[in-house]
Design an enzyme around this catalytic site. Structure first.
Site, PDB file in Angstrom:
ATOM      1  N   GLY A 109       0.876  -1.114   0.004  1.00  0.00           N
ATOM      2  CA  GLY A 109       0.094   0.008   0.092  1.00  0.00           C
ATOM      3  C   GLY A 109       0.969   1.353  -0.051  1.00  0.00           C
ATOM      4  N   GLY A 123       6.251  -2.213   3.064  1.00  0.00           N
ATOM      5  CA  GLY A 123       5.950  -2.764   4.189  1.00  0.00           C
ATOM      6  C   GLY A 123       6.533  -4.095   4.827  1.00  0.00           C
ATOM      7  N   THR A 161       5.491   2.238   6.051  1.00  0.00           N
ATOM      8  CA  THR A 161       4.204   1.754   6.120  1.00  0.00           C
ATOM      9  C   THR A 161       3.687   2.942   7.255  1.00  0.00           C
ATOM     10  OG1 THR A 161       2.604   0.026   7.256  1.00  0.00           O
ATOM     11  CG2 THR A 161       4.756  -0.224   7.672  1.00  0.00           C
ATOM     12  N   ILE A 162       2.296   3.085   6.986  1.00  0.00           N
ATOM     13  CA  ILE A 162       1.633   3.861   8.081  1.00  0.00           C
ATOM     14  C   ILE A 162       1.329   2.879   9.474  1.00  0.00           C
ATOM     15  CG2 ILE A 162       0.385   5.358   6.843  1.00  0.00           C
ATOM     16  CD1 ILE A 162      -2.307   3.854   7.584  1.00  0.00           C
ATOM     17  N   ASP A 163       1.543   1.566   9.416  1.00  0.00           N
ATOM     18  CA  ASP A 163       1.255   0.886  10.606  1.00  0.00           C
ATOM     19  C   ASP A 163       2.390   0.620  11.363  1.00  0.00           C
ATOM     20  OD1 ASP A 163      -1.008  -0.007   8.674  1.00  0.00           O
ATOM     21  OD2 ASP A 163      -0.174  -1.496   8.075  1.00  0.00           O
ATOM     22  N   GLY A 180      -3.921   0.371  10.699  1.00  0.00           N
ATOM     23  CA  GLY A 180      -2.855  -0.197  11.510  1.00  0.00           C
ATOM     24  C   GLY A 180      -2.536  -1.878  11.140  1.00  0.00           C
TER      25      GLY A 180
HETATM   26  O1  F6P Z   1      -0.430  -1.445   5.401  1.00  0.00           O
HETATM   27  C1  F6P Z   1      -1.210  -0.240   5.369  1.00  0.00           C
HETATM   28  C2  F6P Z   1      -2.495  -0.361   5.322  1.00  0.00           C
HETATM   29  O2  F6P Z   1      -3.217   1.086   5.225  1.00  0.00           O
HETATM   30  C3  F6P Z   1      -3.324  -0.929   6.771  1.00  0.00           C
HETATM   31  O3  F6P Z   1      -3.317  -0.137   7.995  1.00  0.00           O
HETATM   32  C4  F6P Z   1      -4.331  -1.491   6.178  1.00  0.00           C
HETATM   33  O4  F6P Z   1      -4.929  -2.441   6.927  1.00  0.00           O
HETATM   34  C5  F6P Z   1      -4.188  -1.797   4.705  1.00  0.00           C
HETATM   35  O5  F6P Z   1      -3.055  -1.020   4.255  1.00  0.00           O
HETATM   36  C6  F6P Z   1      -5.360  -1.405   3.608  1.00  0.00           C
HETATM   37  O6  F6P Z   1      -5.014  -1.970   2.402  1.00  0.00           O
HETATM   38  P1  F6P Z   1      -5.629  -1.670   1.043  1.00  0.00           P
HETATM   39  O7  F6P Z   1      -5.292  -0.291   0.665  1.00  0.00           O
HETATM   40  O8  F6P Z   1      -5.008  -2.552   0.108  1.00  0.00           O
HETATM   41  O9  F6P Z   1      -6.906  -1.641   1.371  1.00  0.00           O
END
Ligand code: F6P
Length: 374
Positions: A12, A110, A133-135, A178
């Site tokens: 992401g 990430g 990653t924002i996580d 997260g």
């Molecule tokens: O890993 C970053 C993140 O934003 C998580 O916090 C979230 O669970 C996931 O990606 C969402 O992913 P996507 O953008 O593929 O729906």
């Protein structure tokens, strides 16, 4: 002879990716005279050999931009969807790496990207990774770029929710991203002054949450802010999605399984709504839900994320010049530090139960939804 390097951004997107691309690219060009190309849309671009030459002009003016100029994607090299079939495309990626006579490939991503990049390293490619990653859940680094920006966005959202919750005497349940870790919800919950913080690392009991809200009410507070991580769970209905390995499945079977997992994920997404409804019923107070979602990933990176991405990006160019590979360039005590990819791949950095942020929350009387504070 000047080295040739490739860069890709996978997983992401997150704020700071462009700052990192710029950091790697500018240092590679200005300090070492390297030639730099960027593959489009993560590992898919490497598979399809879609790339752009990253010249100083291309790298200019991108420091403050959100997203990634290269595009991103969640593809896995060993499980690519190619025309509806799931196939292992690592060999083709290795071939394209060779076609460009690259000396290194810098993969920015990430936890999933660290794993995928390690797979390519195992195939013999000289890989260097950066943690974004924002996580904040990448193993082997104190922090990741993207986290600070998202923390700011989520905190500001909680700030704003306070006044409306107060005006209407409501419970406001705010869902924070997260993945399966609680760094973002805990950090924003603390910084934004949430009354309840629910994270995946601490299973919550809905009775405890309702009691804490009623206790606030009895003490004269007519509203409550509940910051809930998207992966929070009650223990029995564990929210964590451990995606099973699909490595052994190909073709239609894999597609069906992926669809099933998407459904499961969608069902889990509804759990914040159910939590809010339950709290309304149990407390007799009106409740509303706010899901912050991808807002947390968008827009201009914070100065801290720009700084971190720039420091790690330039350090990655140094690492490539030194001929080191098979490592992630993370951060330890404020300095760039390399960690072997095999140590990083497949691990996740969760919030330790003895983390000072948790102790701080308990000291403030914030409910974590467990009976730990009693
Ligand atoms: O890993 C970053 C993140 O934003 C998580 O916090 C979230 O669970 C996931 O990606 C969402 O992913 P996507 O953008 O593929 O729906």
């Amino acid at each position: 002879m000047a080295k040739q390097i490739g860069i890709l951004t996978a997983g992401g997107d997150s704020p700071g990716l462009n700052a990192a691309i710029r950091g790697v690219g500018k240092a590679a060009i200005h300090k070492y005279g390297m030639n730099v190309i960027g593959f489009k849309d993560g590992f898919r671009g490497l598979m399809q050999n879609r790339f752009v030459r990253l010249t100083p002009e291309e790298l200019s003016g991108i420091l403050t931009k959100g997203g990634t100029i290269l595009g991103a994607g969640r593809d896995k090299p060993h499980r690519m969807d190619v025309g509806g079939s799931v196939m292992d495309m690592t060999d083709l990626m290795v071939e394209h790496f060779g076609d460009h006579q690259l000396d290194a490939l810098v993969c920015i991503g990430g936890g999933g990207t660290q794993k995928n990049a390690f797979r390519l390293a195992e195939k013999g490619l000289p890989i260097v990774t950066l943690p974004k990653t924002i996580d904040n859940d990448v193993w082997g680094t104190d922090t990741t770029f993207g986290f600070d920006t998202a923390l700011g966005i989520a905190t500001e959202a909680i700030d704003r929710l306070h006044s409306t919750a107060h005006a209407h005497h409501r419970i406001v349940v705010v869902e924070i991203m997260g993945h399966n870790t609680g760094w973002l919800a805990l950090g924003a919950g603390l910084a934004g002054g949430a009354d309840v913080i629910l994270i995946p690392e601490v299973a919550y009991d809905i009775d405890v949450v309702a009691e804490s809200i009623l206790k606030r009410r009895a003490a004269g507070s007519t509203f409550s802010i509940v910051a809930v991580s998207e992966g929070a769970h009650t223990g029995e209905t564990r929210g964590e999605v451990e995606y099973p390995s699909l490595d052994h499945i190909a073709g239609e079977g894999a597609a069906a399984m992926v669809a099933e997992l998407a459904e499961l994920r969608a069902a889990l997404r509804g759990s914040t709504g159910r939590l809010s409804q339950a709290l309304e019923e149990m407390t007799g107070l009106e409740a509303r839900v706010t899901i912050l979602g991808h807002v947390q990933r968008g827009g201009t990176p914070s100065p801290e994320d720009r700084l971190l991405a720039t420091i790690l990006g330039t350090a990655a160019a140094d690492v490539v010049e030194a001929g080191i590979s098979g490592v992630m360039v993370g951060v330890r005590n404020g300095e760039a530090a390399t960690v072997p990819l095999e140590e990083v791949a497949g691990k996740r950095k969760t919030v330790p139960l003895d983390h000072p942020w948790l102790a701080t929350a308990r000291s403030l009387g914030i409910s974590l939804g467990d009976r730990g504070e009693e």
